[in-house]
Design a protein around this motif. Structure first.
Motif, PDB file in Angstrom:
ATOM      1  N   ASP A  65     -22.460 -29.399 -41.014  1.00  0.00           N
ATOM      2  CA  ASP A  65     -23.731 -28.599 -40.465  1.00  0.00           C
ATOM      3  C   ASP A  65     -23.559 -27.528 -39.779  1.00  0.00           C
ATOM      4  O   ASP A  65     -24.427 -27.095 -38.950  1.00  0.00           O
ATOM      5  CB  ASP A  65     -24.297 -29.648 -39.541  1.00  0.00           C
ATOM      6  CG  ASP A  65     -23.775 -30.069 -38.281  1.00  0.00           C
ATOM      7  OD1 ASP A  65     -22.310 -29.693 -38.129  1.00  0.00           O
ATOM      8  OD2 ASP A  65     -24.204 -30.646 -37.449  1.00  0.00           O
ATOM      9  N   THR A  74     -26.516 -24.733 -40.011  1.00  0.00           N
ATOM     10  CA  THR A  74     -27.591 -25.071 -39.177  1.00  0.00           C
ATOM     11  C   THR A  74     -27.227 -24.905 -37.508  1.00  0.00           C
ATOM     12  O   THR A  74     -28.039 -24.001 -36.727  1.00  0.00           O
ATOM     13  CB  THR A  74     -27.965 -26.778 -39.431  1.00  0.00           C
ATOM     14  OG1 THR A  74     -28.497 -26.764 -40.737  1.00  0.00           O
ATOM     15  CG2 THR A  74     -29.110 -27.073 -38.271  1.00  0.00           C
ATOM     16  N   ARG A  75     -26.097 -25.200 -37.308  1.00  0.00           N
ATOM     17  CA  ARG A  75     -25.684 -24.851 -35.698  1.00  0.00           C
ATOM     18  C   ARG A  75     -25.664 -23.494 -35.583  1.00  0.00           C
ATOM     19  O   ARG A  75     -25.936 -23.000 -34.506  1.00  0.00           O
ATOM     20  CB  ARG A  75     -24.435 -25.626 -35.485  1.00  0.00           C
ATOM     21  CG  ARG A  75     -24.602 -27.235 -35.575  1.00  0.00           C
ATOM     22  CD  ARG A  75     -23.670 -28.041 -34.975  1.00  0.00           C
ATOM     23  NE  ARG A  75     -22.208 -27.695 -35.709  1.00  0.00           N
ATOM     24  CZ  ARG A  75     -21.288 -27.133 -35.745  1.00  0.00           C
ATOM     25  NH1 ARG A  75     -21.243 -26.383 -34.565  1.00  0.00           N
ATOM     26  NH2 ARG A  75     -20.181 -27.011 -36.524  1.00  0.00           N
ATOM     27  N   GLU A  95     -29.933 -27.466 -28.294  1.00  0.00           N
ATOM     28  CA  GLU A  95     -31.373 -27.516 -28.085  1.00  0.00           C
ATOM     29  C   GLU A  95     -32.196 -26.916 -28.911  1.00  0.00           C
ATOM     30  O   GLU A  95     -33.295 -27.469 -29.338  1.00  0.00           O
ATOM     31  CB  GLU A  95     -31.709 -27.045 -26.713  1.00  0.00           C
ATOM     32  CG  GLU A  95     -31.676 -25.571 -26.452  1.00  0.00           C
ATOM     33  CD  GLU A  95     -32.183 -25.200 -25.000  1.00  0.00           C
ATOM     34  OE1 GLU A  95     -32.911 -24.339 -25.155  1.00  0.00           O
ATOM     35  OE2 GLU A  95     -31.252 -25.576 -23.929  1.00  0.00           O
ATOM     36  N   ARG A  96     -31.537 -25.972 -29.980  1.00  0.00           N
ATOM     37  CA  ARG A  96     -32.396 -25.124 -30.867  1.00  0.00           C
ATOM     38  C   ARG A  96     -31.979 -25.790 -32.361  1.00  0.00           C
ATOM     39  O   ARG A  96     -32.424 -25.187 -33.191  1.00  0.00           O
ATOM     40  CB  ARG A  96     -32.391 -23.856 -30.710  1.00  0.00           C
ATOM     41  CG  ARG A  96     -32.688 -23.173 -29.533  1.00  0.00           C
ATOM     42  CD  ARG A  96     -33.254 -21.831 -29.674  1.00  0.00           C
ATOM     43  NE  ARG A  96     -34.288 -21.695 -30.905  1.00  0.00           N
ATOM     44  CZ  ARG A  96     -35.634 -21.680 -30.552  1.00  0.00           C
ATOM     45  NH1 ARG A  96     -36.214 -21.937 -29.338  1.00  0.00           N
ATOM     46  NH2 ARG A  96     -36.484 -21.648 -31.776  1.00  0.00           N
ATOM     47  N   ALA A  97     -31.343 -26.917 -32.478  1.00  0.00           N
ATOM     48  CA  ALA A  97     -30.843 -27.326 -33.699  1.00  0.00           C
ATOM     49  C   ALA A  97     -31.977 -27.619 -34.369  1.00  0.00           C
ATOM     50  O   ALA A  97     -32.047 -27.205 -35.801  1.00  0.00           O
ATOM     51  CB  ALA A  97     -30.076 -28.789 -33.688  1.00  0.00           C
ATOM     52  N   ASP A  98     -33.106 -28.547 -34.027  1.00  0.00           N
ATOM     53  CA  ASP A  98     -34.183 -28.896 -34.872  1.00  0.00           C
ATOM     54  C   ASP A  98     -34.951 -27.742 -35.426  1.00  0.00           C
ATOM     55  O   ASP A  98     -35.540 -27.675 -36.724  1.00  0.00           O
ATOM     56  CB  ASP A  98     -34.914 -29.772 -34.214  1.00  0.00           C
ATOM     57  CG  ASP A  98     -34.249 -31.420 -33.885  1.00  0.00           C
ATOM     58  OD1 ASP A  98     -33.319 -31.665 -34.764  1.00  0.00           O
ATOM     59  OD2 ASP A  98     -34.863 -32.089 -33.036  1.00  0.00           O
ATOM     60  N   ARG A 155     -32.825 -25.695 -38.017  1.00  0.00           N
ATOM     61  CA  ARG A 155     -32.988 -26.485 -39.214  1.00  0.00           C
ATOM     62  C   ARG A 155     -34.712 -26.191 -39.871  1.00  0.00           C
ATOM     63  O   ARG A 155     -34.781 -25.889 -41.103  1.00  0.00           O
ATOM     64  CB  ARG A 155     -33.036 -27.931 -39.049  1.00  0.00           C
ATOM     65  CG  ARG A 155     -32.939 -28.521 -40.588  1.00  0.00           C
ATOM     66  CD  ARG A 155     -32.369 -30.076 -40.369  1.00  0.00           C
ATOM     67  NE  ARG A 155     -31.188 -30.079 -39.669  1.00  0.00           N
ATOM     68  CZ  ARG A 155     -30.831 -30.574 -38.385  1.00  0.00           C
ATOM     69  NH1 ARG A 155     -31.817 -30.775 -37.637  1.00  0.00           N
ATOM     70  NH2 ARG A 155     -29.368 -30.780 -38.080  1.00  0.00           N
ATOM     71  N   ALA A 156     -35.524 -26.346 -39.313  1.00  0.00           N
ATOM     72  CA  ALA A 156     -36.989 -26.005 -39.568  1.00  0.00           C
ATOM     73  C   ALA A 156     -37.236 -24.729 -40.291  1.00  0.00           C
ATOM     74  O   ALA A 156     -37.854 -24.387 -41.225  1.00  0.00           O
ATOM     75  CB  ALA A 156     -38.005 -26.409 -38.782  1.00  0.00           C
TER      76      ALA A 156
END
Length: 246
Positions: free
Chosen positions: A130, A133-134, A197-200, A203-204
């Protein structure tokens, strides 16, 4: 860099814009094709504006768009260059090494702004599965602070000296935060990165950027992909940055 024969070309596997790669065999093919491509480029590997470094004009700001685009530039710049890239993509690292300083120079001069659109289809080629994404989330943490030179340095580090290799080890969030601090980011930015905190959101935003590429040029795209005024740029042309700045 990637030309049509050396691009990472992801294949969609679901209605959500996700991409699966073929594993070790594809990694070997990518390495061989990339090596052949760089061999064939010859003089095109000359670093442009060598010694300039990342953006350093304090008048350069950075903003995080609602769709995840990261815009680096001075206010009211007439021309914006859109660059789609994956944080672990070797060709994207090559782009930054060869043209990153020239891009920074033209941004400092107010000739262009850059909108980075980061994608994550190479997550599976990272050891952590991942990393892309990170790294996108970390880019967003740095960008939302608004300091252009800090973001420029962070982006440069992530795509040059600190870029992981495909299939090799990568940075955990604490290491990404340390790179941000090296670039001059604040403790609050570092905390944003380490906490994930901004991972989601990252990803979006990556999925939105891949969908945007689908809409621009179809599903047979690769990274890096560069656009000026909606037109795809051939960055095999060594003068593409100066041409964009005209």
């Amino acid at each position: 860099m990637s030309n049509p024969t050396s691009k990472h070309t992801p294949q969609p596997v679901s209605s959500k814009t996700t991409y699966a790669l073929a594993g070790l065999a594809l990694v070997v093919v990518v390495v061989i094709v990339g090596a052949l491509y760089l061999w064939n480029r010859g003089g095109g590997d000359t670093v442009r504006s060598d010694g300039y470094g990342p953006v350093h004009d304090p008048g350069v700001s950075v903003a995080l768009d609602s769709d995840g685009g990261i815009v680096l530039g001075k206010p009211n710049v007439a021309k914006t260059v859109d660059i789609y890239e994956d944080p672990i993509c070797p060709a994207c690292g090559h782009l930054e090494k060869i043209y990153g300083q020239e891009i920074a120079q033209q941004v400092d001069l107010g000739k262009i702004a850059v909108r980075y659109r980061l994608v994550n289809f190479l997550d599976r080629n990272s050891k952590s599965k991942d990393y892309s994404t990170r790294a996108i989330a970390a880019n967003e943490c740095v960008a939302q602070a608004g300091d252009g030179p800090v973001y420029g340095k962070f982006h440069s580090l992530l795509f040059t000296t600190e870029q992981p290799s495909e299939g090799g080890s990568d940075h955990d969030n604490k290491e990404l935060a340390a790179i941000a601090k090296q670039a001059g980011a604040s403790d609050d930015v570092a905390k944003c990165i380490t906490s994930g905190e901004r991972a989601d959101a990252g990803r979006a935003h990556a999925e939105a950027s891949m969908k945007a590429l689908d809409d621009l040029i179809g599903k047979n795209w690769g990274t890096p992909s560069i656009f000026v005024d909606g037109k795809k740029v051939d960055w095999g042309n060594s003068n593409w940055v100066l041409d964009a700045a005209k």
